[in-house]
Write an enzyme that holds these catalytic residues in place. Sequence first.
Site, PDB file in Angstrom:
ATOM      1  N   LYS A   1       1.054  -1.529  -0.069  1.00 55.43           N
ATOM      2  CA  LYS A   1       0.608  -0.044  -0.255  1.00 55.43           C
ATOM      3  C   LYS A   1       0.856   1.250  -0.163  1.00 55.43           C
ATOM      4  CE  LYS A   1       0.348   1.340   3.119  1.00 55.43           C
ATOM      5  NZ  LYS A   1       1.908   2.203   4.193  1.00 55.43           N
TER       6      LYS A   1
ATOM      7  N   TYR B   1      -4.878   3.380   6.179  1.00 52.19           N
ATOM      8  CA  TYR B   1      -5.060   3.470   7.686  1.00 52.19           C
ATOM      9  C   TYR B   1      -6.132   3.631   7.914  1.00 52.19           C
ATOM     10  CZ  TYR B   1      -0.049   0.206   7.788  1.00 52.19           C
ATOM     11  OH  TYR B   1      -0.064  -1.143   6.934  1.00 52.19           O
TER      12      TYR B   1
HETATM   13  P1  NAD Z   1      12.469   1.167   2.327  1.00 49.98           P
HETATM   14  O1  NAD Z   1      13.432   2.711   2.094  1.00 49.98           O
HETATM   15  O2  NAD Z   1      12.973   0.687   3.596  1.00 49.98           O
HETATM   16  O3  NAD Z   1      12.810   0.523   1.190  1.00 49.98           O
HETATM   17  C1  NAD Z   1      12.508  -0.029  -0.218  1.00 49.98           C
HETATM   18  C2  NAD Z   1      13.083  -0.355  -1.195  1.00 49.98           C
HETATM   19  O4  NAD Z   1      12.766   0.287  -2.736  1.00 49.98           O
HETATM   20  C3  NAD Z   1      14.844  -0.037  -0.667  1.00 49.98           C
HETATM   21  O5  NAD Z   1      15.126  -1.992  -1.144  1.00 49.98           O
HETATM   22  C4  NAD Z   1      15.092   0.214  -2.341  1.00 49.98           C
HETATM   23  O6  NAD Z   1      16.714   0.192  -2.355  1.00 49.98           O
HETATM   24  C5  NAD Z   1      13.988   0.296  -3.096  1.00 49.98           C
HETATM   25  N1  NAD Z   1      14.118   1.387  -4.371  1.00 49.98           N
HETATM   26  C6  NAD Z   1      14.032   0.532  -5.298  1.00 49.98           C
HETATM   27  N2  NAD Z   1      14.038   1.429  -6.929  1.00 49.98           N
HETATM   28  C7  NAD Z   1      13.844   2.633  -5.598  1.00 49.98           C
HETATM   29  C8  NAD Z   1      14.486   3.876  -6.120  1.00 49.98           C
HETATM   30  N3  NAD Z   1      13.992   4.009  -7.289  1.00 49.98           N
HETATM   31  N4  NAD Z   1      14.473   4.638  -5.338  1.00 49.98           N
HETATM   32  C9  NAD Z   1      14.504   4.495  -3.679  1.00 49.98           C
HETATM   33  N5  NAD Z   1      14.218   2.868  -2.967  1.00 49.98           N
HETATM   34  C10 NAD Z   1      13.958   2.306  -4.426  1.00 49.98           C
HETATM   35  O7  NAD Z   1      10.818   1.272   2.307  1.00 49.98           O
HETATM   36  P2  NAD Z   1       9.520   0.926   3.056  1.00 49.98           P
HETATM   37  O8  NAD Z   1       9.689   0.890   4.269  1.00 49.98           O
HETATM   38  O9  NAD Z   1      10.336  -0.743   2.919  1.00 49.98           O
HETATM   39  O10 NAD Z   1       8.251   0.840   2.233  1.00 49.98           O
HETATM   40  C11 NAD Z   1       8.506   0.413   0.479  1.00 49.98           C
HETATM   41  C12 NAD Z   1       6.995  -0.072   0.447  1.00 49.98           C
HETATM   42  O11 NAD Z   1       6.183  -0.885   1.109  1.00 49.98           O
HETATM   43  C13 NAD Z   1       6.537   1.401   0.642  1.00 49.98           C
HETATM   44  O12 NAD Z   1       4.752   1.549  -0.622  1.00 49.98           O
HETATM   45  C14 NAD Z   1       5.653   0.987   2.081  1.00 49.98           C
HETATM   46  O13 NAD Z   1       4.656   2.227   2.269  1.00 49.98           O
HETATM   47  C15 NAD Z   1       5.190  -0.217   1.727  1.00 49.98           C
HETATM   48  N6  NAD Z   1       5.122  -0.313   4.140  1.00 49.98           N
HETATM   49  C16 NAD Z   1       3.790  -1.300   3.770  1.00 49.98           C
HETATM   50  C17 NAD Z   1       4.151  -1.111   5.335  1.00 49.98           C
HETATM   51  C18 NAD Z   1       3.049  -2.028   6.358  1.00 49.98           C
HETATM   52  O14 NAD Z   1       2.825  -2.401   7.236  1.00 49.98           O
HETATM   53  N7  NAD Z   1       1.825  -2.664   4.986  1.00 49.98           N
HETATM   54  C19 NAD Z   1       4.647  -0.924   5.893  1.00 49.98           C
HETATM   55  C20 NAD Z   1       6.211  -0.432   5.790  1.00 49.98           C
HETATM   56  C21 NAD Z   1       6.006  -0.053   4.611  1.00 49.98           C
END
Ligand code: NAD
Length: 369
Positions: free
Chosen positions: A137, A222
Amino acid sequence: MANRRDFLQILSLGAGLTALSRATSARAGVLSSLPKSDRQLRVALMGLGSYATRVAEAMESCQRAKLVGIVTGTPAKAEAWKKKYNIPDKNIYNYQTVSQLKNNPDIDAVYIITPNSLHHQHVMQVAAAGKHVICEKPLADTAKQAQEMITACEKAGMKLYVGYRLHFEPHTREVIRMREAGELGTILFVDNTCGFKIGDPTQWRLKKALAGGGALMDVGIYAINGARYGTGEEPLWVTAQEIKTDPVKFAEVDETITFQMGFPGGAIATCSTTYNFNNLGRLYVVGEKGFAELDPAFGYGPIKGRTHKGPLNQPVITHQTAQMDGLAECILDNKPDPNMTGHEALRDMKVIDAIYESIRKGGQKIMIG
Ligand code: NAD
Protein backbone atom coordinates in the site's frame (compact mmCIF):
# COMPACT_ATOMS: atom_id res chain seq x y z
CA MET A 1 12.11 8.77 16.79
CA ALA A 2 14.49 7.72 14.09
CA ASN A 3 12.25 6.26 11.46
CA ARG A 4 8.97 4.76 10.44
CA ARG A 5 9.89 1.26 11.58
CA ASP A 6 10.29 2.63 15.08
CA PHE A 7 6.89 4.26 14.73
CA LEU A 8 5.18 1.00 13.88
CA GLN A 9 7.01 -0.80 16.69
CA ILE A 10 6.11 1.90 19.20
CA LEU A 11 2.52 1.91 18.03
CA SER A 12 2.57 -1.81 18.64
CA LEU A 13 3.96 -1.54 22.13
CA GLY A 14 2.19 1.70 22.88
CA ALA A 15 -1.08 0.41 24.23
CA GLY A 16 0.68 -2.34 26.12
CA LEU A 17 3.02 -0.07 27.98
CA THR A 18 1.19 3.19 27.76
CA ALA A 19 -0.55 3.46 25.63
CA LEU A 20 -3.06 -16.65 -8.74
CA SER A 21 -4.69 -18.11 -11.99
CA ARG A 22 -3.16 -18.73 -15.21
CA ALA A 23 -0.21 -20.84 -14.28
CA THR A 24 2.34 -21.58 -16.90
CA SER A 25 1.96 -25.16 -17.87
CA ALA A 26 5.31 -25.97 -16.31
CA ARG A 27 4.35 -24.47 -12.98
CA ALA A 28 0.93 -26.08 -13.00
CA GLY A 29 2.73 -29.37 -13.52
CA VAL A 30 4.85 -28.88 -10.42
CA LEU A 31 1.95 -27.74 -8.27
CA SER A 32 -0.43 -30.48 -9.34
CA SER A 33 2.07 -33.16 -8.39
CA LEU A 34 1.75 -32.09 -4.75
CA PRO A 35 -1.23 -32.82 -2.48
CA LYS A 36 -3.45 -29.71 -2.38
CA SER A 37 -2.69 -28.74 1.20
CA ASP A 38 1.07 -29.17 0.74
CA ARG A 39 1.44 -26.76 -2.15
CA GLN A 40 3.41 -23.66 -1.35
CA LEU A 41 3.17 -20.29 -3.03
CA ARG A 42 6.66 -19.55 -4.32
CA VAL A 43 7.25 -15.84 -3.85
CA ALA A 44 9.89 -13.39 -5.04
CA LEU A 45 10.26 -10.13 -3.11
CA MET A 46 10.93 -6.97 -5.11
CA GLY A 47 12.63 -4.08 -3.26
CA LEU A 48 14.74 -5.38 -0.38
CA GLY A 49 14.31 -2.50 2.05
CA SER A 50 13.00 -2.22 5.58
CA TYR A 51 9.54 -3.73 5.11
CA ALA A 52 10.72 -6.49 2.76
CA THR A 53 13.20 -7.51 5.46
CA ARG A 54 10.33 -7.85 7.91
CA VAL A 55 8.21 -9.79 5.41
CA ALA A 56 11.09 -12.18 4.63
CA GLU A 57 11.63 -12.90 8.33
CA ALA A 58 7.89 -13.46 8.85
CA MET A 59 7.75 -15.80 5.85
CA GLU A 60 10.20 -18.15 7.57
CA SER A 61 7.24 -19.22 9.73
CA CYS A 62 4.82 -19.64 6.82
CA GLN A 63 3.27 -23.01 6.02
CA ARG A 64 1.89 -22.16 2.60
CA ALA A 65 4.21 -19.44 1.25
CA LYS A 66 7.94 -19.61 0.66
CA LEU A 67 10.52 -16.99 -0.28
CA VAL A 68 12.27 -18.37 -3.37
CA GLY A 69 13.38 -15.29 -5.32
CA ILE A 70 14.37 -11.63 -5.17
CA VAL A 71 14.38 -8.55 -7.38
CA THR A 72 16.95 -5.97 -6.33
CA GLY A 73 19.05 -3.22 -7.90
CA THR A 74 21.82 -3.67 -5.33
CA PRO A 75 24.29 -6.52 -6.00
CA ALA A 76 25.49 -6.57 -2.37
CA LYS A 77 21.91 -7.16 -1.17
CA ALA A 78 21.48 -9.94 -3.73
CA GLU A 79 24.57 -11.65 -2.30
CA ALA A 80 23.45 -11.26 1.33
CA TRP A 81 19.86 -12.42 0.69
CA LYS A 82 21.05 -15.31 -1.45
CA LYS A 83 23.11 -16.62 1.45
CA LYS A 84 20.55 -15.91 4.17
CA TYR A 85 17.55 -17.41 2.35
CA ASN A 86 19.28 -19.98 0.17
CA ILE A 87 18.03 -18.38 -3.04
CA PRO A 88 19.30 -19.96 -6.25
CA ASP A 89 21.05 -17.67 -8.78
CA LYS A 90 18.37 -18.38 -11.38
CA ASN A 91 15.75 -16.73 -9.09
CA ILE A 92 17.70 -13.48 -8.63
CA TYR A 93 16.59 -10.54 -10.80
CA ASN A 94 17.28 -6.84 -11.07
CA TYR A 95 14.93 -4.08 -12.22
CA GLN A 96 16.11 -4.48 -15.82
CA THR A 97 15.45 -8.23 -15.99
CA VAL A 98 11.93 -8.37 -14.52
CA SER A 99 10.39 -9.38 -17.86
CA GLN A 100 12.53 -12.56 -17.78
CA LEU A 101 10.43 -13.80 -14.87
CA LYS A 102 8.07 -15.13 -17.51
CA ASN A 103 10.62 -17.85 -18.31
CA ASN A 104 10.89 -18.99 -14.69
CA PRO A 105 8.40 -21.72 -13.76
CA ASP A 106 9.66 -21.81 -10.16
CA ILE A 107 8.21 -18.43 -9.12
CA ASP A 108 4.43 -18.07 -8.71
CA ALA A 109 4.09 -14.52 -7.39
CA VAL A 110 6.05 -11.31 -6.89
CA TYR A 111 5.55 -9.17 -3.77
CA ILE A 112 6.32 -5.54 -4.69
CA ILE A 113 7.71 -3.57 -1.71
CA THR A 114 9.25 -0.58 -3.49
CA PRO A 115 8.53 3.15 -2.96
CA ASN A 116 4.88 4.03 -3.65
CA SER A 117 5.26 5.80 -6.99
CA LEU A 118 7.09 2.81 -8.48
CA HIS A 119 4.22 0.41 -7.74
CA HIS A 120 2.41 1.21 -10.99
CA GLN A 121 5.31 0.40 -13.29
CA HIS A 122 6.35 -2.62 -11.25
CA VAL A 123 2.85 -4.14 -11.15
CA MET A 124 2.50 -3.66 -14.90
CA GLN A 125 5.86 -5.41 -15.47
CA VAL A 126 5.09 -8.34 -13.16
CA ALA A 127 1.62 -8.85 -14.66
CA ALA A 128 3.16 -8.82 -18.15
CA ALA A 129 5.61 -11.49 -16.98
CA GLY A 130 2.64 -13.70 -16.04
CA LYS A 131 3.09 -13.77 -12.27
CA HIS A 132 0.55 -13.14 -9.53
CA VAL A 133 1.06 -9.80 -7.79
CA ILE A 134 1.08 -8.75 -4.17
CA CYS A 135 1.79 -5.03 -3.96
CA GLU A 136 2.33 -2.84 -0.93
CA LYS A 137 0.00 0.00 0.00
CA PRO A 138 -0.77 2.52 -1.34
CA LEU A 139 -1.42 0.53 -4.50
CA ALA A 140 -0.78 3.59 -6.68
CA ASP A 141 -0.50 7.36 -6.75
CA THR A 142 -4.03 7.80 -8.11
CA ALA A 143 -7.25 5.87 -8.69
CA LYS A 144 -6.61 6.06 -12.43
CA GLN A 145 -3.30 4.25 -12.05
CA ALA A 146 -4.88 1.70 -9.72
CA GLN A 147 -7.54 0.91 -12.31
CA GLU A 148 -4.84 0.41 -14.97
CA MET A 149 -3.02 -2.04 -12.67
CA ILE A 150 -6.23 -4.00 -11.98
CA THR A 151 -6.99 -4.19 -15.69
CA ALA A 152 -3.44 -5.36 -16.53
CA CYS A 153 -3.56 -8.15 -13.92
CA GLU A 154 -7.02 -9.25 -15.01
CA LYS A 155 -5.98 -9.33 -18.67
CA ALA A 156 -2.94 -11.42 -17.75
CA GLY A 157 -5.12 -13.77 -15.67
CA MET A 158 -3.13 -12.92 -12.57
CA LYS A 159 -4.40 -12.11 -9.07
CA LEU A 160 -3.66 -8.70 -7.56
CA TYR A 161 -3.56 -8.28 -3.80
CA VAL A 162 -2.45 -5.30 -1.71
CA GLY A 163 -0.60 -5.64 1.60
CA TYR A 164 -3.46 -4.65 3.91
CA ARG A 165 -2.11 -7.07 6.52
CA LEU A 166 -4.74 -6.13 9.15
CA HIS A 167 -7.39 -8.08 7.27
CA PHE A 168 -5.72 -11.21 8.67
CA GLU A 169 -5.30 -9.70 12.17
CA PRO A 170 -7.60 -11.31 14.79
CA HIS A 171 -8.67 -8.16 16.75
CA THR A 172 -9.47 -6.38 13.50
CA ARG A 173 -11.35 -9.46 12.26
CA GLU A 174 -13.35 -9.53 15.51
CA VAL A 175 -14.44 -5.88 15.13
CA ILE A 176 -15.53 -6.64 11.57
CA ARG A 177 -17.34 -9.79 12.74
CA MET A 178 -19.20 -7.87 15.47
CA ARG A 179 -20.22 -5.16 13.05
CA GLU A 180 -21.39 -7.69 10.46
CA ALA A 181 -23.33 -9.65 13.12
CA GLY A 182 -25.16 -6.47 14.10
CA GLU A 183 -23.65 -6.44 17.60
CA LEU A 184 -22.73 -2.76 17.27
CA GLY A 185 -26.09 -1.85 15.71
CA THR A 186 -26.30 0.70 12.93
CA ILE A 187 -22.92 2.41 12.68
CA LEU A 188 -23.19 6.13 13.46
CA PHE A 189 -19.64 7.41 13.94
CA VAL A 190 -16.03 6.55 13.20
CA ASP A 191 -12.99 8.36 14.61
CA ASN A 192 -9.73 6.99 13.14
CA THR A 193 -6.22 8.40 13.45
CA CYS A 194 -2.90 7.23 12.07
CA GLY A 195 0.37 9.14 12.00
CA PHE A 196 3.90 9.45 13.29
CA LYS A 197 6.78 11.92 13.43
CA ILE A 198 8.94 11.28 10.42
CA GLY A 199 12.72 11.49 10.78
CA ASP A 200 15.37 11.84 8.04
CA PRO A 201 14.36 14.82 5.84
CA THR A 202 16.14 13.29 2.82
CA GLN A 203 14.15 10.03 2.67
CA TRP A 204 11.99 9.06 -0.31
CA ARG A 205 8.81 9.39 1.77
CA LEU A 206 9.22 13.18 1.61
CA LYS A 207 9.81 13.28 -2.16
CA LYS A 208 6.63 13.51 -4.21
CA ALA A 209 8.15 11.76 -7.23
CA LEU A 210 8.69 8.58 -5.18
CA ALA A 211 6.05 8.83 -2.47
CA GLY A 212 3.10 10.16 -4.47
CA GLY A 213 2.04 12.12 -1.38
CA GLY A 214 2.82 12.42 2.30
CA ALA A 215 1.28 11.09 5.50
CA LEU A 216 -2.07 10.50 3.81
CA MET A 217 -0.66 8.11 1.20
CA ASP A 218 1.62 6.37 3.70
CA VAL A 219 -0.46 5.92 6.87
CA GLY A 220 -3.65 7.96 6.46
CA ILE A 221 -4.70 5.12 4.20
CA TYR A 222 -5.11 2.97 7.34
CA ALA A 223 -7.67 5.44 8.68
CA ILE A 224 -9.55 5.34 5.37
CA ASN A 225 -9.45 1.55 5.08
CA GLY A 226 -10.47 1.31 8.76
CA ALA A 227 -13.45 3.60 8.21
CA ARG A 228 -14.53 1.36 5.34
CA TYR A 229 -14.25 -1.88 7.35
CA GLY A 230 -15.61 -0.12 10.43
CA THR A 231 -18.81 0.80 8.62
CA GLY A 232 -18.91 -1.89 5.92
CA GLU A 233 -19.80 0.88 3.49
CA GLU A 234 -18.19 3.09 0.88
CA PRO A 235 -18.03 6.81 1.68
CA LEU A 236 -20.24 9.07 -0.42
CA TRP A 237 -18.37 12.31 0.19
CA VAL A 238 -15.31 13.77 1.82
CA THR A 239 -14.14 17.15 3.10
CA ALA A 240 -10.49 17.72 4.04
CA GLN A 241 -8.01 20.26 5.42
CA GLU A 242 -4.23 20.24 5.40
CA ILE A 243 -2.14 21.89 8.10
CA LYS A 244 1.56 22.42 7.33
CA THR A 245 3.66 23.59 10.27
CA ASP A 246 7.02 22.89 8.56
CA PRO A 247 6.79 24.06 4.95
CA VAL A 248 10.48 23.36 4.36
CA LYS A 249 10.53 19.70 5.43
CA PHE A 250 7.12 19.14 3.88
CA ALA A 251 7.65 21.21 0.76
CA GLU A 252 6.71 18.36 -1.58
CA VAL A 253 4.24 16.25 0.42
CA ASP A 254 1.44 16.67 2.94
CA GLU A 255 2.27 16.86 6.64
CA THR A 256 -0.99 16.76 8.63
CA ILE A 257 -4.46 16.22 7.16
CA THR A 258 -7.83 16.00 8.84
CA PHE A 259 -10.75 14.71 6.82
CA GLN A 260 -14.38 13.87 7.25
CA MET A 261 -16.51 11.35 5.36
CA GLY A 262 -20.19 10.61 5.03
CA PHE A 263 -21.56 7.09 4.47
CA PRO A 264 -24.82 5.94 2.84
CA GLY A 265 -26.18 4.45 6.10
CA GLY A 266 -25.84 7.83 7.83
CA ALA A 267 -22.50 7.27 9.59
CA ILE A 268 -19.98 10.07 9.63
CA ALA A 269 -16.24 9.64 10.06
CA THR A 270 -13.62 12.06 11.26
CA CYS A 271 -10.01 11.08 10.62
CA SER A 272 -6.53 12.53 11.06
CA THR A 273 -3.12 11.64 9.72
CA THR A 274 0.28 13.22 10.21
CA TYR A 275 4.03 13.03 9.72
CA ASN A 276 4.50 15.49 12.57
CA PHE A 277 3.68 13.73 15.86
CA ASN A 278 3.62 10.30 17.46
CA ASN A 279 1.08 8.19 19.32
CA LEU A 280 -1.62 8.38 16.69
CA GLY A 281 -2.99 5.00 15.71
CA ARG A 282 -6.55 4.41 16.87
CA LEU A 283 -9.71 2.98 15.34
CA TYR A 284 -12.99 3.87 17.05
CA VAL A 285 -16.37 2.77 15.75
CA VAL A 286 -19.63 3.77 17.42
CA GLY A 287 -22.94 2.09 16.65
CA GLU A 288 -26.37 2.59 18.14
CA LYS A 289 -25.91 -0.57 20.29
CA GLY A 290 -22.25 -0.22 21.27
CA PHE A 291 -18.71 0.58 20.27
CA ALA A 292 -15.37 -0.98 19.28
CA GLU A 293 -12.00 0.59 19.88
CA LEU A 294 -8.58 -0.66 18.77
CA ASP A 295 -5.56 1.20 20.14
CA PRO A 296 -3.03 0.59 18.78
CA ALA A 297 -5.00 -0.39 15.73
CA PHE A 298 -2.63 -0.20 12.77
CA GLY A 299 0.92 -1.10 13.86
CA TYR A 300 2.57 -4.50 13.71
CA GLY A 301 1.03 -5.56 17.03
CA PRO A 302 0.15 -6.52 19.58
CA ILE A 303 -3.10 -4.85 18.54
CA LYS A 304 -5.18 -4.07 21.62
CA GLY A 305 -8.81 -3.18 21.98
CA ARG A 306 -12.10 -3.17 23.80
CA THR A 307 -15.76 -3.00 22.98
CA HIS A 308 -18.90 -2.20 24.99
CA LYS A 309 -18.77 -5.92 25.97
CA GLY A 310 -15.27 -5.71 27.47
CA PRO A 311 -11.63 -6.17 26.45
CA LEU A 312 -10.69 -7.94 23.25
CA ASN A 313 -8.35 -10.84 23.89
CA GLN A 314 -7.75 -12.28 20.47
CA PRO A 315 -4.48 -14.09 19.76
CA VAL A 316 -1.40 -12.03 18.98
CA ILE A 317 0.05 -13.07 15.64
CA THR A 318 2.72 -11.97 13.18
CA HIS A 319 0.65 -10.12 10.60
CA GLN A 320 2.93 -10.78 7.65
CA THR A 321 3.06 -14.55 8.30
CA ALA A 322 -0.73 -14.75 8.43
CA GLN A 323 -1.07 -12.52 5.38
CA MET A 324 1.29 -14.58 3.23
CA ASP A 325 -0.20 -17.93 4.30
CA GLY A 326 -3.69 -16.50 3.76
CA LEU A 327 -2.94 -15.10 0.32
CA ALA A 328 -1.25 -18.39 -0.66
CA GLU A 329 -4.53 -20.17 0.11
CA CYS A 330 -6.45 -17.64 -1.99
CA ILE A 331 -4.11 -18.11 -4.93
CA LEU A 332 -3.49 -21.86 -4.70
CA ASP A 333 -6.79 -23.12 -3.31
CA ASN A 334 -9.10 -20.42 -4.66
CA LYS A 335 -10.25 -19.50 -1.16
CA PRO A 336 -12.50 -16.41 -1.09
CA ASP A 337 -10.56 -13.17 -1.42
CA PRO A 338 -10.01 -11.14 1.75
CA ASN A 339 -10.67 -7.41 1.46
CA MET A 340 -7.18 -6.94 0.04
CA THR A 341 -7.78 -7.10 -3.68
CA GLY A 342 -6.83 -4.45 -6.21
CA HIS A 343 -10.51 -3.46 -6.31
CA GLU A 344 -10.48 -2.81 -2.54
CA ALA A 345 -7.35 -0.70 -2.91
CA LEU A 346 -8.95 1.23 -5.77
CA ARG A 347 -11.71 2.30 -3.37
CA ASP A 348 -9.12 3.71 -0.97
CA MET A 349 -7.38 5.46 -3.86
CA LYS A 350 -10.67 7.12 -4.87
CA VAL A 351 -11.00 8.49 -1.35
CA ILE A 352 -7.38 9.72 -1.40
CA ASP A 353 -7.96 11.45 -4.75
CA ALA A 354 -11.05 13.13 -3.30
CA ILE A 355 -9.21 14.23 -0.13
CA TYR A 356 -6.48 15.92 -2.17
CA GLU A 357 -9.12 17.52 -4.41
CA SER A 358 -10.98 18.87 -1.37
CA ILE A 359 -7.75 20.36 0.02
CA ARG A 360 -6.98 21.98 -3.34
CA LYS A 361 -10.48 23.44 -3.34
CA GLY A 362 -10.26 24.91 0.17
CA GLY A 363 -12.13 22.14 2.00
CA GLN A 364 -15.00 21.83 -0.43
CA LYS A 365 -17.23 18.75 -0.16
CA ILE A 366 -16.22 16.26 -2.87
CA MET A 367 -18.54 13.47 -3.94
CA ILE A 368 -16.68 10.18 -4.39
CA GLY A 369 -17.33 8.54 -7.75
P1 NAD B 1 12.50 1.27 2.17
O1 NAD B 1 13.07 2.57 1.73
O2 NAD B 1 13.03 0.68 3.42
O3 NAD B 1 12.68 0.20 1.00
C1 NAD B 1 12.39 0.50 -0.34
C2 NAD B 1 13.19 -0.43 -1.24
O4 NAD B 1 12.92 -0.09 -2.59
C3 NAD B 1 14.71 -0.32 -1.03
O5 NAD B 1 15.26 -1.60 -0.97
C4 NAD B 1 15.19 0.42 -2.26
O6 NAD B 1 16.50 0.05 -2.63
C5 NAD B 1 14.17 -0.06 -3.30
N1 NAD B 1 14.07 0.84 -4.44
C6 NAD B 1 13.94 0.43 -5.71
N2 NAD B 1 13.94 1.46 -6.57
C7 NAD B 1 14.09 2.57 -5.81
C8 NAD B 1 14.18 3.95 -6.13
N3 NAD B 1 14.11 4.39 -7.40
N4 NAD B 1 14.31 4.82 -5.11
C9 NAD B 1 14.36 4.39 -3.83
N5 NAD B 1 14.28 3.09 -3.47
C10 NAD B 1 14.16 2.18 -4.46
O7 NAD B 1 10.93 1.47 2.25
P2 NAD B 1 9.89 0.55 3.01
O8 NAD B 1 9.59 1.12 4.34
O9 NAD B 1 10.32 -0.87 2.95
O10 NAD B 1 8.57 0.80 2.11
C11 NAD B 1 8.41 0.16 0.86
C12 NAD B 1 6.90 0.02 0.56
O11 NAD B 1 6.33 -0.80 1.56
C13 NAD B 1 6.12 1.34 0.57
O12 NAD B 1 5.15 1.31 -0.45
C14 NAD B 1 5.45 1.35 1.92
O13 NAD B 1 4.22 2.06 1.93
C15 NAD B 1 5.22 -0.13 2.16
N6 NAD B 1 5.17 -0.48 3.59
C16 NAD B 1 4.11 -1.17 4.06
C17 NAD B 1 4.03 -1.51 5.39
C18 NAD B 1 2.87 -2.31 5.90
O14 NAD B 1 2.75 -2.45 7.12
N7 NAD B 1 2.04 -2.88 5.05
C19 NAD B 1 5.04 -1.12 6.26
C20 NAD B 1 6.13 -0.40 5.76
C21 NAD B 1 6.19 -0.08 4.42
